[in-house]
Design a protein around this motif. Structure first.
Motif, PDB file in Angstrom:
ATOM      1  N   ARG A 129       1.289  -1.026  -0.040  1.00 39.92           N
ATOM      2  CA  ARG A 129       0.101   0.019   0.157  1.00 39.92           C
ATOM      3  C   ARG A 129       0.688   0.988   0.186  1.00 39.92           C
ATOM      4  O   ARG A 129       0.917   1.847  -0.310  1.00 39.92           O
ATOM      5  N   GLU A 130       2.077   1.013   0.978  1.00 44.31           N
ATOM      6  CA  GLU A 130       3.141   2.448   0.963  1.00 44.31           C
ATOM      7  C   GLU A 130       4.102   2.139  -0.345  1.00 44.31           C
ATOM      8  O   GLU A 130       4.291   3.530  -0.763  1.00 44.31           O
ATOM      9  N   PHE A 131       4.240   1.609  -0.913  1.00 47.56           N
ATOM     10  CA  PHE A 131       5.674   1.401  -1.622  1.00 47.56           C
ATOM     11  C   PHE A 131       4.450   1.084  -3.429  1.00 47.56           C
ATOM     12  O   PHE A 131       6.345   1.343  -4.283  1.00 47.56           O
ATOM     13  N   GLY A 132       4.009   0.273  -3.562  1.00 47.65           N
ATOM     14  CA  GLY A 132       3.770  -0.733  -4.300  1.00 47.65           C
ATOM     15  C   GLY A 132       4.582  -1.519  -4.114  1.00 47.65           C
ATOM     16  O   GLY A 132       5.285  -2.517  -3.453  1.00 47.65           O
ATOM     17  N   VAL A 133       4.410  -2.302  -6.168  1.00 47.63           N
ATOM     18  CA  VAL A 133       4.912  -4.143  -5.979  1.00 47.63           C
ATOM     19  C   VAL A 133       6.219  -3.895  -5.378  1.00 47.63           C
ATOM     20  O   VAL A 133       7.085  -4.727  -4.961  1.00 47.63           O
ATOM     21  N   GLU A 134       6.953  -2.624  -6.119  1.00 44.80           N
ATOM     22  CA  GLU A 134       8.344  -2.888  -6.210  1.00 44.80           C
ATOM     23  C   GLU A 134       9.351  -2.911  -4.706  1.00 44.80           C
ATOM     24  O   GLU A 134      10.265  -3.026  -4.554  1.00 44.80           O
ATOM     25  N   GLY A 135       8.589  -1.831  -3.935  1.00 40.23           N
ATOM     26  CA  GLY A 135       8.374  -1.585  -2.801  1.00 40.23           C
ATOM     27  C   GLY A 135       8.126  -2.877  -1.942  1.00 40.23           C
ATOM     28  O   GLY A 135       9.289  -3.260  -0.845  1.00 40.23           O
ATOM     29  N   ALA A 136       7.562  -3.965  -2.177  1.00 40.45           N
ATOM     30  CA  ALA A 136       7.333  -5.014  -1.696  1.00 40.45           C
ATOM     31  C   ALA A 136       8.299  -6.016  -1.717  1.00 40.45           C
ATOM     32  O   ALA A 136       8.639  -6.682  -0.955  1.00 40.45           O
TER      33      ALA A 136
END
Length: 189
Positions: A129-136
């Motif tokens: 939710r905060e960082f999108g797929v790339e962040g996850a």
């Protein structure tokens, strides 16, 4: 005097687990994230560890009136330490704290510890939710200690701040755990 802030790197990234105001994405340098075994129970928990040259994404949020009591209780197995190197889009902040597991709460012996799928779900949902797929994906890549079995507790959660995941979030978590070669168990702590 301005409010102090905390830097969350695990479940505190998921805004559904708290109501702290003025939250914003941030990246801290000189720290890594690691799963550790707890002496308190047979589960693993996330902690920040000092790590030269590494950095992790997370969420900063205000602690109104410097009232740390509730957050310190939530993070009672951790010490609160100042953060020196951090990037964020918030106006300048004089005081940002990070929680690191207390040494006397970390189990170093071999044991029957498990990671909780419900805990992993909450953390990854926050990163999505905060960082999108790339962040996850960065969360998975920059978190150490994925060598313990994962308790399949999603349908009957052990983790007290568990959240319901969307189908897409659940599929993402499951896919990334398979990619890590994670071992699963039905053994509950």
């Amino acid at each position: 005097m301005s409010d102090p802030f905390f830097f969350g790197y695990g479940s505190l990234v998921n805004r559904s687990t708290h109501s702290y105001p003025r939250a914003a994405r941030a990246t801290v340098t000189g720290w890594a994230r690691e799963w550790k075994k707890s002496k308190l129970r047979r589960v693993a928990f996330l902690t920040a560890v000092e790590a030269h040259g590494e950095e992790i994404d997370g969420l900063i949020a205000a602690v109104p009136g410097a009232d740390w009591v509730a957050l310190d209780e939530r993070e009672r197995a951790y010490d609160r330490l100042p953060v020196a190197q951090i990037r964020h889009a918030h106006p300048p902040l004089p005081d940002i704290q990070i929680y690191r597991a207390r040494a006397d709460h970390i189990e170093h012996e071999t044991g029957e510890h498990v990671m909780l799928q419900s805990y992993i779900d909450v953390v990854v949902q926050g990163y999505l939710r905060e960082f999108g797929v790339e962040g996850a994906d960065r969360f998975f890549a920059t978190t150490h200690g994925w060598d313990m079995p994962i308790c399949r507790d999603r349908e009957n959660p052990v983790y007290p701040r568990h959240q319901r995941l969307t189908t897409e979030e659940r599929d993402f978590v499951d896919d990334r755990l398979v990619r890590l070669g994670a071992a699963f168990t039905d053994r509950r702590p």
